[in-house]
Motif scaffolding. Structure first.
Motif, PDB file in Angstrom:
ATOM      1  N   GLY A  22      -5.508   5.873   6.725  1.00  0.00           N
ATOM      2  CA  GLY A  22      -6.027   5.418   5.502  1.00  0.00           C
ATOM      3  C   GLY A  22      -5.954   4.114   4.887  1.00  0.00           C
ATOM      4  O   GLY A  22      -5.305   3.241   5.965  1.00  0.00           O
ATOM      5  N   ASP A  23      -5.716   3.936   3.778  1.00  0.00           N
ATOM      6  CA  ASP A  23      -5.651   2.705   3.098  1.00  0.00           C
ATOM      7  C   ASP A  23      -4.158   2.132   3.187  1.00  0.00           C
ATOM      8  O   ASP A  23      -3.232   2.999   3.198  1.00  0.00           O
ATOM      9  CB  ASP A  23      -5.918   2.789   1.674  1.00  0.00           C
ATOM     10  CG  ASP A  23      -7.291   2.925   1.315  1.00  0.00           C
ATOM     11  OD1 ASP A  23      -8.303   2.522   2.091  1.00  0.00           O
ATOM     12  OD2 ASP A  23      -7.724   3.116   0.098  1.00  0.00           O
ATOM     13  N   TYR A  24      -4.146   0.972   3.929  1.00  0.00           N
ATOM     14  CA  TYR A  24      -2.624   0.754   4.242  1.00  0.00           C
ATOM     15  C   TYR A  24      -2.079   0.124   3.240  1.00  0.00           C
ATOM     16  O   TYR A  24      -2.401  -0.731   2.418  1.00  0.00           O
ATOM     17  CB  TYR A  24      -2.797  -0.523   5.464  1.00  0.00           C
ATOM     18  CG  TYR A  24      -1.601  -1.050   5.958  1.00  0.00           C
ATOM     19  CD1 TYR A  24      -0.703  -0.461   7.041  1.00  0.00           C
ATOM     20  CD2 TYR A  24      -0.837  -2.232   5.349  1.00  0.00           C
ATOM     21  CE1 TYR A  24       0.508  -0.731   7.513  1.00  0.00           C
ATOM     22  CE2 TYR A  24       0.225  -2.431   5.789  1.00  0.00           C
ATOM     23  CZ  TYR A  24       1.030  -1.992   6.732  1.00  0.00           C
ATOM     24  OH  TYR A  24       2.258  -2.403   7.306  1.00  0.00           O
ATOM     25  N   ASP A  25      -0.640   0.491   3.056  1.00  0.00           N
ATOM     26  CA  ASP A  25       0.146   0.060   2.045  1.00  0.00           C
ATOM     27  C   ASP A  25       1.477  -0.317   2.398  1.00  0.00           C
ATOM     28  O   ASP A  25       2.177   0.352   3.192  1.00  0.00           O
ATOM     29  CB  ASP A  25       0.495   1.236   1.007  1.00  0.00           C
ATOM     30  CG  ASP A  25       1.311   0.650  -0.252  1.00  0.00           C
ATOM     31  OD1 ASP A  25       1.774  -0.247  -0.114  1.00  0.00           O
ATOM     32  OD2 ASP A  25       1.192   1.356  -1.166  1.00  0.00           O
ATOM     33  N   ALA A  26       1.877  -1.548   2.621  1.00  0.00           N
ATOM     34  CA  ALA A  26       2.875  -2.322   3.221  1.00  0.00           C
ATOM     35  C   ALA A  26       4.405  -1.503   2.699  1.00  0.00           C
ATOM     36  O   ALA A  26       5.191  -1.573   3.590  1.00  0.00           O
ATOM     37  CB  ALA A  26       3.008  -3.721   3.204  1.00  0.00           C
ATOM     38  N   THR A  27       4.187  -1.145   1.210  1.00  0.00           N
ATOM     39  CA  THR A  27       5.487  -0.600   0.934  1.00  0.00           C
ATOM     40  C   THR A  27       5.873   0.687   1.330  1.00  0.00           C
ATOM     41  O   THR A  27       6.868   1.141   1.397  1.00  0.00           O
ATOM     42  CB  THR A  27       5.328  -0.479  -0.904  1.00  0.00           C
ATOM     43  OG1 THR A  27       4.196   0.270  -1.134  1.00  0.00           O
ATOM     44  CG2 THR A  27       5.017  -2.006  -1.254  1.00  0.00           C
ATOM     45  N   GLN A  52      -3.406  -1.294  13.491  1.00  0.00           N
ATOM     46  CA  GLN A  52      -4.996  -1.091  13.094  1.00  0.00           C
ATOM     47  C   GLN A  52      -5.191  -0.795  11.743  1.00  0.00           C
ATOM     48  O   GLN A  52      -6.222  -1.382  11.280  1.00  0.00           O
ATOM     49  CB  GLN A  52      -5.671  -0.042  14.358  1.00  0.00           C
ATOM     50  CG  GLN A  52      -5.743  -0.482  15.557  1.00  0.00           C
ATOM     51  CD  GLN A  52      -6.306  -1.626  16.209  1.00  0.00           C
ATOM     52  OE1 GLN A  52      -7.380  -2.381  15.546  1.00  0.00           O
ATOM     53  NE2 GLN A  52      -5.565  -2.921  16.488  1.00  0.00           N
ATOM     54  N   ALA A  53      -4.529  -0.128  11.017  1.00  0.00           N
ATOM     55  CA  ALA A  53      -4.703   0.086   9.798  1.00  0.00           C
ATOM     56  C   ALA A  53      -4.339  -1.086   8.857  1.00  0.00           C
ATOM     57  O   ALA A  53      -5.252  -1.278   7.915  1.00  0.00           O
ATOM     58  CB  ALA A  53      -3.729   1.514   9.221  1.00  0.00           C
ATOM     59  N   ARG A  54      -3.419  -1.714   9.270  1.00  0.00           N
ATOM     60  CA  ARG A  54      -3.256  -2.930   8.701  1.00  0.00           C
ATOM     61  C   ARG A  54      -4.214  -4.044   8.663  1.00  0.00           C
ATOM     62  O   ARG A  54      -4.902  -4.641   7.746  1.00  0.00           O
ATOM     63  CB  ARG A  54      -1.739  -3.507   8.882  1.00  0.00           C
ATOM     64  CG  ARG A  54      -1.366  -4.776   8.265  1.00  0.00           C
ATOM     65  CD  ARG A  54      -0.156  -5.402   8.879  1.00  0.00           C
ATOM     66  NE  ARG A  54      -0.016  -5.531  10.474  1.00  0.00           N
ATOM     67  CZ  ARG A  54      -0.307  -6.684  10.876  1.00  0.00           C
ATOM     68  NH1 ARG A  54      -0.920  -7.570  10.311  1.00  0.00           N
ATOM     69  NH2 ARG A  54      -0.340  -6.641  12.219  1.00  0.00           N
ATOM     70  N   LEU A  55      -4.647  -4.275   9.960  1.00  0.00           N
ATOM     71  CA  LEU A  55      -5.567  -5.082  10.366  1.00  0.00           C
ATOM     72  C   LEU A  55      -6.819  -4.572   9.669  1.00  0.00           C
ATOM     73  O   LEU A  55      -7.820  -5.626   9.434  1.00  0.00           O
ATOM     74  CB  LEU A  55      -5.804  -5.197  11.927  1.00  0.00           C
ATOM     75  CG  LEU A  55      -4.575  -5.966  12.416  1.00  0.00           C
ATOM     76  CD1 LEU A  55      -4.672  -5.885  13.931  1.00  0.00           C
ATOM     77  CD2 LEU A  55      -4.489  -7.374  12.054  1.00  0.00           C
ATOM     78  N   ARG A  56      -7.264  -3.241   9.698  1.00  0.00           N
ATOM     79  CA  ARG A  56      -8.560  -3.122   8.981  1.00  0.00           C
ATOM     80  C   ARG A  56      -8.508  -3.510   7.564  1.00  0.00           C
ATOM     81  O   ARG A  56      -9.713  -4.058   6.971  1.00  0.00           O
ATOM     82  CB  ARG A  56      -8.573  -1.515   9.224  1.00  0.00           C
ATOM     83  CG  ARG A  56      -9.211  -0.884  10.494  1.00  0.00           C
ATOM     84  CD  ARG A  56      -9.047   0.605  10.390  1.00  0.00           C
ATOM     85  NE  ARG A  56      -9.335   1.467  11.602  1.00  0.00           N
ATOM     86  CZ  ARG A  56      -9.521   2.627  11.889  1.00  0.00           C
ATOM     87  NH1 ARG A  56      -9.171   3.372  10.843  1.00  0.00           N
ATOM     88  NH2 ARG A  56      -9.930   3.012  13.072  1.00  0.00           N
ATOM     89  N   ALA A  57      -7.563  -3.216   6.996  1.00  0.00           N
ATOM     90  CA  ALA A  57      -7.366  -3.699   5.484  1.00  0.00           C
ATOM     91  C   ALA A  57      -7.602  -5.189   5.419  1.00  0.00           C
ATOM     92  O   ALA A  57      -8.477  -5.528   4.487  1.00  0.00           O
ATOM     93  CB  ALA A  57      -5.882  -3.173   4.967  1.00  0.00           C
TER      94      ALA A  57
END
Length: 389
Positions: A22-27, A52-57
């Motif tokens: 789902g929503d990517y959270d770097a932390t 892919q989750a990071r790039l989608r965000a």
């Protein structure tokens, strides 16, 4: 990203896992990855899904609600056309009566998607195999959009299409390519296609020299939310007019300014100062905007305008000049403290100053806010204390 990585990125398992993340959270990405691997998910799949989750965000700014259904690479996303701009590109081909378009450098497929969404057939060429795999996934909903892993420039003359679009690469491993002849393909090579395909559209870097552009085409500089994102070069039936224009997209509205490229006349600093949008400046239309606003240049070499009253316009941001002085750090700091200013927005044009360093030198405190504009006025370095209109 190589072709194997791309195939993994578009696989059902990777897409399902990215959906689950789902929503990517770097932390929390590290702990999420560790948890998935502890549950027995293969490490390479975890890495691909998290990427892919990071790039989608990151892609939501360009693709909005379409981003979760797409596949990306970092480099492809950086060069991809914003969907709202791609839609404007596609509308030119539709309105010109074209039916089948070749996208010579389709990348992730943003412009090909927009063309296909308007019912046009698309042959999308991509020379990089990994990027072609991603584009094929992104175009899967349109049966009349075909991705071809090939050099589009070398192949297109044997393909039945009635229009061509290209977004040549402007970066290499050594950095950004500034000369249009260093683009891949080069601007000259692309313009040679006009003998067979008069309906030629190109997405180019906004910093391209004006004298590198053909005089019989439409050159449109585009800004979105204040950022100049491209120069669109439109030839033959795709051109709505010949010459330069600026398209400013902000708050969901698109406004166009066209005219000749005269500089405008200087005048004494008035009560208000206008900062033209970057697309207007790049297009060389500051003089045209000055004529529309009844304004003049603060200096013959500087793209700030001044007037005694602010005329509403989507093509510039207005400021009210509260105080003007020769630029001196101590005098500027004293004037700001006298006004109770503790927060400043620093803008500069024609003055060699580091805003971050200047902000520290000012040592301000207070509850007020102001915009400080550092520029040349009649050839002199000046500081203006302003408030936005």
């Amino acid at each position: 990203m190589d072709a194997a990585d791309a195939r993994l990125a578009v696989s059902a398992d990777c897409r399902a896992l990215a959906d689950a993340i789902g929503d990517y959270d770097a932390t929390t990405a590290l702990s999420v990855g560790q948890s998935l691997r502890a549950d027995g998910v293969p490490a390479e799949l975890v890495t691909a899904a998290l990427t892919q989750a990071r790039l989608r965000a990151d892609a939501k700014a360009k693709f909005g609600e379409f981003a979760p259904g797409m596949a990306f690479s970092q480099a492809g996303l950086e060069q991809a056309t914003r969907l709202q701009v791609a839609a404007l590109h596609a509308a030119r081909y539709r309105d010109a009566g074209l039916t089948r378009v070749a996208d010579l450098t389709c990348g992730l497929g943003a412009d090909a998607m927009a063309l296909a969404a308007l019912g046009l057939g698309v042959v999308a060429f991509e020379v990089d195999e990994a990027t072609a795999v991603l584009a094929d996934h992104n175009l899967r909903h349109w049966p009349d959009a075909v991705v071809v892993h090939a050099d589009g420039l070398a192949t297109v003359r044997g393909v039945e299409v009635d229009g061509v679009f290209a977004d040549p690469a402007r970066r290499s491993e050594r950095g950004r390519r500034h000369s249009p002849q260093d683009y891949s393909p080069s601007l000259a090579a692309l313009l040679e296609l006009r003998d067979q395909f008069p309906a030629l559209g190109l997405k180019l870097g906004p910093g391209i020299p004006h004298d590198a552009l053909p005089p019989d085409a439409e050159a449109q500089w585009v800004s979105v939310g204040g950022d100049v994102v491209e120069l669109g070069l439109w030839c033959g039936p795709l051109a709505s007019r010949i010459g330069h224009n600026a398209l400013v997209i902000s708050h969901g509205m698109a406004n166009e300014l066209a005219g000749d490229t005269h500089r405008g006349e200087p005048r004494e600093l008035g009560r208000f100062l206008a900062e033209p949008d970057g697309a207007v400046i790049r297009a060389g239309l500051v003089g045209t905007l000055a004529d529309e606003l009844g304004a003049g240049l603060v200096d013959p070499t500087i793209a700030y305008l001044t007037a005694d009253s602010p005329t509403p316009t989507p093509f510039a941001r207005w400021f009210e000049v509260k105080e003007s002085m020769p630029f001196d750090v101590k005098k500027l700091a004293a004037a700001l403290r006298a006004r109770g200013v503790g927060t400043v927005e620093i803008k500069k044009r024609g003055v060699d100053v580091d805003p971050a360093r200047l902000r520290k030198q000012l040592k301000l405190s207070g509850d007020g806010a102001a915009t400080v504009i550092l520029t040349r006025i009649a050839g002199r370095h000046s500081a203006l204390i302003c408030s936005p209109v």
